[in-house]
Write a protein that holds these residues in place. Sequence first.
Motif, PDB file in Angstrom:
ATOM      1  N   ASP A   6      46.038  42.369  41.801  1.00 41.46           N
ATOM      2  CA  ASP A   6      46.017  41.949  40.403  1.00 41.46           C
ATOM      3  C   ASP A   6      44.741  41.135  40.176  1.00 41.46           C
ATOM      4  N   VAL A   7      43.726  41.776  39.592  1.00 46.31           N
ATOM      5  CA  VAL A   7      42.422  41.147  39.405  1.00 46.31           C
ATOM      6  C   VAL A   7      42.303  40.618  37.971  1.00 46.31           C
ATOM      7  N   ARG A   8      41.956  39.333  37.853  1.00 52.27           N
ATOM      8  CA  ARG A   8      41.803  38.695  36.549  1.00 52.27           C
ATOM      9  C   ARG A   8      40.437  38.015  36.489  1.00 52.27           C
ATOM     10  N   VAL A   9      39.990  37.723  35.288  1.00 50.40           N
ATOM     11  CA  VAL A   9      38.661  37.133  35.107  1.00 50.40           C
ATOM     12  C   VAL A   9      38.772  35.919  34.188  1.00 50.40           C
ATOM     13  N   THR A  10      38.072  34.846  34.557  1.00 53.59           N
ATOM     14  CA  THR A  10      37.916  33.688  33.686  1.00 53.59           C
ATOM     15  C   THR A  10      36.459  33.620  33.245  1.00 53.59           C
ATOM     16  N   THR A  11      36.236  33.522  31.941  1.00 55.04           N
ATOM     17  CA  THR A  11      34.896  33.601  31.386  1.00 55.04           C
ATOM     18  C   THR A  11      34.790  32.702  30.160  1.00 55.04           C
ATOM     19  N   ASN A  12      33.574  32.352  29.793  1.00 56.14           N
ATOM     20  CA  ASN A  12      33.401  31.620  28.534  1.00 56.14           C
ATOM     21  C   ASN A  12      33.299  32.562  27.337  1.00 56.14           C
ATOM     22  N   GLY A  13      33.292  33.865  27.600  1.00 60.55           N
ATOM     23  CA  GLY A  13      33.359  34.858  26.538  1.00 60.55           C
ATOM     24  C   GLY A  13      32.052  35.176  25.841  1.00 60.55           C
ATOM     25  N   THR A  14      30.997  34.443  26.152  1.00 59.28           N
ATOM     26  CA  THR A  14      29.754  34.622  25.404  1.00 59.28           C
ATOM     27  C   THR A  14      29.018  35.903  25.765  1.00 59.28           C
ATOM     28  N   LEU A  15      29.313  36.483  26.916  1.00 61.17           N
ATOM     29  CA  LEU A  15      28.599  37.680  27.370  1.00 61.17           C
ATOM     30  C   LEU A  15      29.496  38.907  27.428  1.00 61.17           C
ATOM     31  N   LEU A  16      30.642  38.851  26.758  1.00 63.11           N
ATOM     32  CA  LEU A  16      31.598  39.953  26.818  1.00 63.11           C
ATOM     33  C   LEU A  16      31.251  41.102  25.880  1.00 63.11           C
ATOM     34  N   GLY A  17      30.351  40.883  24.935  1.00 60.96           N
ATOM     35  CA  GLY A  17      30.030  41.909  23.955  1.00 60.96           C
ATOM     36  C   GLY A  17      29.679  43.248  24.581  1.00 60.96           C
TER      37      GLY A  17
ATOM     38  N   ALA B  23      34.877  48.665  29.323  1.00 59.10           N
ATOM     39  CA  ALA B  23      34.637  48.849  30.755  1.00 59.10           C
ATOM     40  C   ALA B  23      35.595  48.006  31.585  1.00 59.10           C
ATOM     41  N   LEU B  24      35.851  46.768  31.144  1.00 56.08           N
ATOM     42  CA  LEU B  24      36.790  45.912  31.857  1.00 56.08           C
ATOM     43  C   LEU B  24      38.166  46.571  31.927  1.00 56.08           C
ATOM     44  N   LYS B  25      38.612  47.098  30.817  1.00 56.81           N
ATOM     45  CA  LYS B  25      39.920  47.761  30.810  1.00 56.81           C
ATOM     46  C   LYS B  25      39.919  48.973  31.731  1.00 56.81           C
ATOM     47  N   HIS B  26      38.848  49.761  31.688  1.00 54.79           N
ATOM     48  CA  HIS B  26      38.742  50.933  32.559  1.00 54.79           C
ATOM     49  C   HIS B  26      38.775  50.536  34.036  1.00 54.79           C
ATOM     50  N   LEU B  27      38.221  49.366  34.341  1.00 52.14           N
ATOM     51  CA  LEU B  27      38.154  48.902  35.726  1.00 52.14           C
ATOM     52  C   LEU B  27      39.422  48.173  36.166  1.00 52.14           C
ATOM     53  N   GLY B  28      40.433  48.201  35.332  1.00 50.23           N
ATOM     54  CA  GLY B  28      41.733  47.682  35.743  1.00 50.23           C
ATOM     55  C   GLY B  28      42.006  46.235  35.410  1.00 50.23           C
ATOM     56  N   VAL B  29      41.090  45.576  34.699  1.00 53.30           N
ATOM     57  CA  VAL B  29      41.335  44.186  34.308  1.00 53.30           C
ATOM     58  C   VAL B  29      42.237  44.191  33.078  1.00 53.30           C
ATOM     59  N   GLN B  30      43.433  43.624  33.228  1.00 55.97           N
ATOM     60  CA  GLN B  30      44.392  43.610  32.132  1.00 55.97           C
ATOM     61  C   GLN B  30      44.547  42.238  31.510  1.00 55.97           C
ATOM     62  N   ARG B  31      44.117  41.200  32.244  1.00 56.98           N
ATOM     63  CA  ARG B  31      44.294  39.827  31.764  1.00 56.98           C
ATOM     64  C   ARG B  31      42.981  39.078  31.895  1.00 56.98           C
TER      65      ARG B  31
ATOM     66  N   LEU C 262      44.049  43.863  25.993  1.00 56.15           N
ATOM     67  CA  LEU C 262      44.021  42.917  27.104  1.00 56.15           C
ATOM     68  C   LEU C 262      44.875  41.691  26.763  1.00 56.15           C
ATOM     69  N   THR C 263      45.520  41.137  27.770  1.00 57.78           N
ATOM     70  CA  THR C 263      46.247  39.885  27.607  1.00 57.78           C
ATOM     71  C   THR C 263      45.252  38.743  27.658  1.00 57.78           C
ATOM     72  N   VAL C 264      45.256  37.896  26.631  1.00 53.55           N
ATOM     73  CA  VAL C 264      44.251  36.840  26.504  1.00 53.55           C
ATOM     74  C   VAL C 264      44.892  35.466  26.613  1.00 53.55           C
ATOM     75  N   LYS C 265      44.313  34.646  27.469  1.00 54.74           N
ATOM     76  CA  LYS C 265      44.650  33.228  27.540  1.00 54.74           C
ATOM     77  C   LYS C 265      43.414  32.435  27.148  1.00 54.74           C
ATOM     78  N   ILE C 266      43.595  31.498  26.250  1.00 56.61           N
ATOM     79  CA  ILE C 266      42.499  30.638  25.817  1.00 56.61           C
ATOM     80  C   ILE C 266      42.682  29.273  26.447  1.00 56.61           C
ATOM     81  N   ASN C 267      41.686  28.831  27.201  1.00 60.43           N
ATOM     82  CA  ASN C 267      41.731  27.533  27.866  1.00 60.43           C
ATOM     83  C   ASN C 267      40.913  26.525  27.081  1.00 60.43           C
ATOM     84  N   ALA C 268      41.545  25.442  26.658  1.00 60.20           N
ATOM     85  CA  ALA C 268      40.860  24.393  25.915  1.00 60.20           C
ATOM     86  C   ALA C 268      41.045  23.066  26.644  1.00 60.20           C
ATOM     87  N   VAL C 269      39.947  22.434  27.041  1.00 56.23           N
ATOM     88  CA  VAL C 269      40.026  21.115  27.651  1.00 56.23           C
ATOM     89  C   VAL C 269      40.236  20.102  26.528  1.00 56.23           C
ATOM     90  N   ALA C 270      41.349  19.390  26.586  1.00 58.62           N
ATOM     91  CA  ALA C 270      41.681  18.430  25.531  1.00 58.62           C
ATOM     92  C   ALA C 270      41.025  17.090  25.829  1.00 58.62           C
TER      93      ALA C 270
END
Length: 330
Positions: free
Chosen positions: A91-102, A107-115, A152-160
């Motif tokens: 189960d491969v997942r990725v944590t990113t700041n999202g700025t370079l996902l455009g 491709a991520l979905k094709h490569l099996g990343v679901q979350r 894709l299942t999305v989790k948003i991480n916010a440092v409070a």
Amino acid sequence: MITDSHGRYVSYIRLSVTDRCNLKCFYCRTDCAESFIDHEHILSYEEMLRLVKAAQTMQVRKLRLTGGEPFVRKDFLAFLGMLKEECPELDVRVTTNGTLLGGKIPALKHLGVQRINISLDTLNRDRFTKITGRDFHDRVMRAIEDCLHYGLTVKINAVAMKGVNDDEIGAFTRFARDYPVDVRFIEFMPIGGCSHWKREYTLPASDILDRAREEADLTPIERHADTDGPARLYSIDGGTGRLGVISALSDHFCDTCNRLRITSDGRLRTCLFSDKEYRLRPILRSPKLDDEALLRVMTRATLSKPLGYKLLEHLQGNSVCSKVMSSIGG
């Protein structure tokens, strides 16, 4: 499956593919001179793949790829392709700041990343620039929309952070009510030898929940220690998403910790708050040592895995460990 001295077993590894990032977030920056790991010390993708395959023999089922920012590293998508081919059950997942996902999400979905986890500490464009040092807020919002569009299942991480973004807890709660995402508030942690962490910035999870309840009715969701992460999650009455808190400081979850961390230069860390490291790179690059040597070190490290909250009890100054978050991998 390896069990440590506290009865916890490891089923999850966080692997940093780079210590470099295209943002300079307030909670990750330090007042020390910025430095990066030399290129020759960074593990190759082939070495990382070997580590992952060895970890699978320890019954590791989940792998989270982090940075720095993982998409800063060249050919990161190709590495995901290697993992899909060589470790199809992982189960491969990725944590990113999202700025370079455009343009990369199909491709991520094709490569099996679901979350995917996306770091986003504010819904305000101007504040985003102040926190991160870059005017990339619109990029991140588009990335979230595209991830949801492609399923894709999305989790948003916010440092409070008190006095920085705590006035947006209501807005984030409404965002989780209106969109099928998990919004997870993370307590600001004292990481990095010259970090900007101060006690007056910390906002306990209980206060976060109190403010969120001013916006919506929340219902606790039962946690499953074997499969769930560190967040305590809540459903939102009438909402499509969920709200969560990660309370590493005020209400620790050390008793259910099931992870190891591997830095981009091949150092194994058993606890985010500990500077104790086990060097795996020399084993990977030695022609005389095989995977059994890797497993011996990983097993020994797991057996002596500490309780992070015990380390926090001895906190002095503004950090509990010397390395910054971007070099640890979060």
